[in-house]
Design an enzyme around this catalytic site. Structure first.
Site, PDB file in Angstrom:
ATOM      1  CB  SER A  40      -0.930  -0.123   1.130  1.00 49.78           C
ATOM      2  OG  SER A  40      -0.225   0.174   2.434  1.00 49.78           O
ATOM      3  CG  ASP A 100       4.592   0.465   6.276  1.00 53.59           C
ATOM      4  OD1 ASP A 100       5.164   0.172   7.115  1.00 53.59           O
ATOM      5  OD2 ASP A 100       3.490  -0.309   5.891  1.00 53.59           O
TER       6      ASP A 100
HETATM    7  N1  LIG Z   1      -0.087  -2.681  -7.094  1.00 50.50           N
HETATM    8  C1  LIG Z   1      -1.230  -2.289  -6.535  1.00 50.50           C
HETATM    9  N2  LIG Z   1      -2.138  -1.589  -7.256  1.00 50.50           N
HETATM   10  C2  LIG Z   1      -3.226  -1.163  -6.815  1.00 50.50           C
HETATM   11  N3  LIG Z   1      -3.411  -1.022  -5.561  1.00 50.50           N
HETATM   12  C3  LIG Z   1      -2.682  -1.570  -4.715  1.00 50.50           C
HETATM   13  C4  LIG Z   1      -1.405  -2.080  -5.133  1.00 50.50           C
HETATM   14  N4  LIG Z   1      -0.603  -2.527  -4.041  1.00 50.50           N
HETATM   15  C5  LIG Z   1      -1.372  -2.267  -3.051  1.00 50.50           C
HETATM   16  N5  LIG Z   1      -2.635  -1.588  -3.174  1.00 50.50           N
HETATM   17  C6  LIG Z   1      -3.657  -0.975  -2.446  1.00 50.50           C
HETATM   18  O1  LIG Z   1      -2.988  -1.227  -1.066  1.00 50.50           O
HETATM   19  C7  LIG Z   1      -3.990  -2.135  -0.365  1.00 50.50           C
HETATM   20  C8  LIG Z   1      -3.215  -3.242   0.478  1.00 50.50           C
HETATM   21  O2  LIG Z   1      -2.792  -2.541   1.683  1.00 50.50           O
HETATM   22  P1  LIG Z   1      -2.472  -3.239   3.067  1.00 50.50           P
HETATM   23  O3  LIG Z   1      -3.667  -3.784   3.349  1.00 50.50           O
HETATM   24  O4  LIG Z   1      -1.982  -2.081   3.758  1.00 50.50           O
HETATM   25  O5  LIG Z   1      -1.358  -4.426   2.638  1.00 50.50           O
HETATM   26  P2  LIG Z   1       0.360  -4.286   2.542  1.00 50.50           P
HETATM   27  O6  LIG Z   1       0.737  -4.931   3.618  1.00 50.50           O
HETATM   28  O7  LIG Z   1       0.342  -4.959   1.271  1.00 50.50           O
HETATM   29  O8  LIG Z   1       0.691  -2.627   2.448  1.00 50.50           O
HETATM   30  C9  LIG Z   1      -4.779  -2.933  -1.501  1.00 50.50           C
HETATM   31  O9  LIG Z   1      -6.022  -3.404  -0.896  1.00 50.50           O
HETATM   32  C10 LIG Z   1      -4.669  -1.844  -2.473  1.00 50.50           C
HETATM   33  O10 LIG Z   1      -5.891  -1.236  -2.134  1.00 50.50           O
HETATM   34  C1  LIG Z   2       0.745  -2.519  11.514  1.00 52.37           C
HETATM   35  C2  LIG Z   2       1.557  -1.403  10.885  1.00 52.37           C
HETATM   36  O1  LIG Z   2       2.586  -1.250  11.869  1.00 52.37           O
HETATM   37  C3  LIG Z   2       2.173  -1.883   9.594  1.00 52.37           C
HETATM   38  C4  LIG Z   2       1.458  -2.224   8.617  1.00 52.37           C
HETATM   39  O2  LIG Z   2       2.219  -2.809   7.448  1.00 52.37           O
HETATM   40  P1  LIG Z   2       1.323  -3.486   6.414  1.00 52.37           P
HETATM   41  O3  LIG Z   2       0.389  -2.447   5.680  1.00 52.37           O
HETATM   42  O4  LIG Z   2       0.998  -4.896   6.716  1.00 52.37           O
HETATM   43  O5  LIG Z   2       2.630  -3.534   5.314  1.00 52.37           O
HETATM   44  C5  LIG Z   2       0.899  -0.027  10.860  1.00 52.37           C
HETATM   45  C6  LIG Z   2       1.384   1.072  10.688  1.00 52.37           C
HETATM   46  O6  LIG Z   2       2.779   1.352  10.901  1.00 52.37           O
HETATM   47  O7  LIG Z   2       0.794   1.989  10.040  1.00 52.37           O
HETATM   48 MG   LIG Z   3       0.031  -1.489   4.049  1.00 54.07          MG
END
Ligand SMILES: Nc1ncnc2c1ncn2[C@@H]1O[C@H](COP(=O)(O)OP(=O)(O)O)[C@@H](O)[C@H]1O
Ligand SMILES: C[C@@](O)(CCOP(=O)(O)O)CC(=O)O
Ligand SMILES: [Mg+2]
Length: 400
Positions: A147, A201
């Protein structure tokens, strides 16, 4: 299609949180580093009068007439608060443009784009148009910061497109100030996606390297950092960062006397990690990181963010003497395992094979690489189709 103006390849890394996830939301220290896996964004300015947003990783392909994209209130005037503290009628207008984007992953991604578009857009001729295509080599929604990496790419693309920063920001003398600007907008997009992100992040995705971070104070590069051999295992169990973060916050509010000491312990783990990197002895460092990985995981388990799949990864790696913790928000997603220098290749391969046998994906990737970057595309063959089809090595070679 008519084409003129900017053609740029933007990329930003994912991240791995070594210590401090969740606690960092509550102002505790965390330690994280950028990953070799990245999100890539192909930006092309044209003269179609349209905006195309193509996000194949979440099955989005939307095209709007730019003349249709206007709001009854200028979002720039509401920029200071939380992006989602906007009037209901504006939210409704944004929702209408999303069409039938039913999955939460799609809604979050499109909403983050639309929000930044309205905050960053400037006046352009009526023929002005653009297309954005993204592709990530990171697993989406698995704890490796997809994200924040996506948010960083979208923020950079719109800042470059509307001339708030130059395409060559990464080579500029004013690089630090441009990166601060990108980080500010990437954080806003993270707020749309997550609700209450710590800012860790997006800082890693923008600045790269390895760092310690405290909410409200920002980050400090990790002194003495040396790249570690890690094995990352994706359990492929889906989860939502925003829901997990909200769950920990609710627990903290209900049982402050119980939860606060856990968060304080995690803070001390991150502090201890920073000290360990300054140590001269590599053997001591590995031993200490292994201990801290174990303790941090157990504390996260106590916060309710582990999952049976993550416990399985710990059991399997534990059989080979390898220490593992969840990384990111947990609830599924990814685990990281520390591979000490004295662990031989056969052992690592056996562990990876056993994990793959359980249906998990394993990644071996470098830590601490470059943050966000943008490259002007001169070669016409490096088009949107190329971005979608190229292998990881080809993308990396063109992006950094
Ligand atoms: N390559 C991508 N294209 C479009 N949206 C994305 C992409 N990568 C991440 N996202 C957005 O970020 C969200 C995932 O974020 P999150 O739940 O925080 O997981 P992560 O740990 O991968 O950050 C997805 O549901 C989408 O909305
Ligand atoms: C749980 C947390 O510490 C990290 C979240 O990372 P991810 O979206 O799961 O990659 C939330 C944050 O730092 O905003
Ligand atoms: Mg994330």
């Amino acid at each position: 299609m008519a084409q003129s103006g900017k053609r740029v390849l933007i990329s930003a890394p994912g991240k791995v949180i070594l210590f401090g996830e969740h606690a960092v939301v509550h102002k505790k220290l965390a330690v994280a580093a950028s990953l070799g896996l990245r999100t890539y964004l192909h930006l092309e300015e044209n003269e179609t009068g349209q905006c195309r947003l193509h996000l194949p990783d979440v099955d989005i392909d939307l095209t709007w007439l730019l003349s249709d994209l206007s709001l009854s209130i200028d979002l720039k005037t509401l920029e200071t608060g939380h992006p989602m503290d906007i009037p209901e009628e504006i939210k409704q207008q944004l929702e209408n443009w999303m069409g039938v984007t039913t999955r939460e992953a799609q809604r979050q991604a499109v909403l983050a784009f639309l929000y930044l578009f309205f905050v960053l857009k400037t006046d352009k001729p009526t023929s002005f148009g653009f297309s954005i295509n993204t592709r990530s080599t990171l697993p989406v929604g698995a704890g490796l910061g997809s994200s924040a990496s996506f948010a960083t790419c979208i923020a950079t693309a719109l800042l470059v497109l509307f001339n708030h920063i130059p395409t060559g920001f990464a080579q500029s003398e004013k690089k630090d100030s441009y990166l601060d600007t990108i980080n500010r907008y990437a954080y806003k997009a993270e707020q749309v996606i997550h609700g209450n992100p710590s800012g860790l992040d997006n800082s890693v995705c923008v600045f790269g390297g390895a760092l310690s971070f405290r909410r409200g104070e920002g980050f400090v590069p990790l002194e003495g950092f040396q790249s570690l051999q890690l094995l990352l295992t994706n359990t492929k169990v889906p989860r939502s960062t925003s829901a997990l973060v909200a769950g920990v916050t609710a627990k903290k509010e209900k049982y402050p006397n119980v939860i606060d000491p856990i968060l304080d312990s995690i803070d001390k783990i991150s502090l201890r990690c920073c000290e360990a990197f300054k140590s001269d002895s590599k053997a001591d460092l590995a031993q200490e990181l292994e201990d801290l990985v174990d303790i941090n995981h157990c504390l996260l388990h106590a916060l309710g963010v582990s999952h049976s799949s993550l416990e399985k990864v710990r059991t399997i790696t534990g059989e080979y003497g390898v220490k593992t913790k969840l990384t990111g928000a947990g609830g599924g997603g990814c685990a990281l395992s520390i591979i000490r220098d004295d662990v031989n290749v056969e052992t690592t391969n056996s562990v990876a094979q056993k994990l793959a046998g359980e249906g998990f994906d394993c990644y071996r990737t470098s830590l601490g690489g470059t943050g966000v970057n943008a490259v002007i595309l001169i070669d016409d063959s490096l088009d949107q189709a190329w971005l979608i089809n190229a292998d990881r090595e080809t993308l990396e070679a063109h992006a950094i």
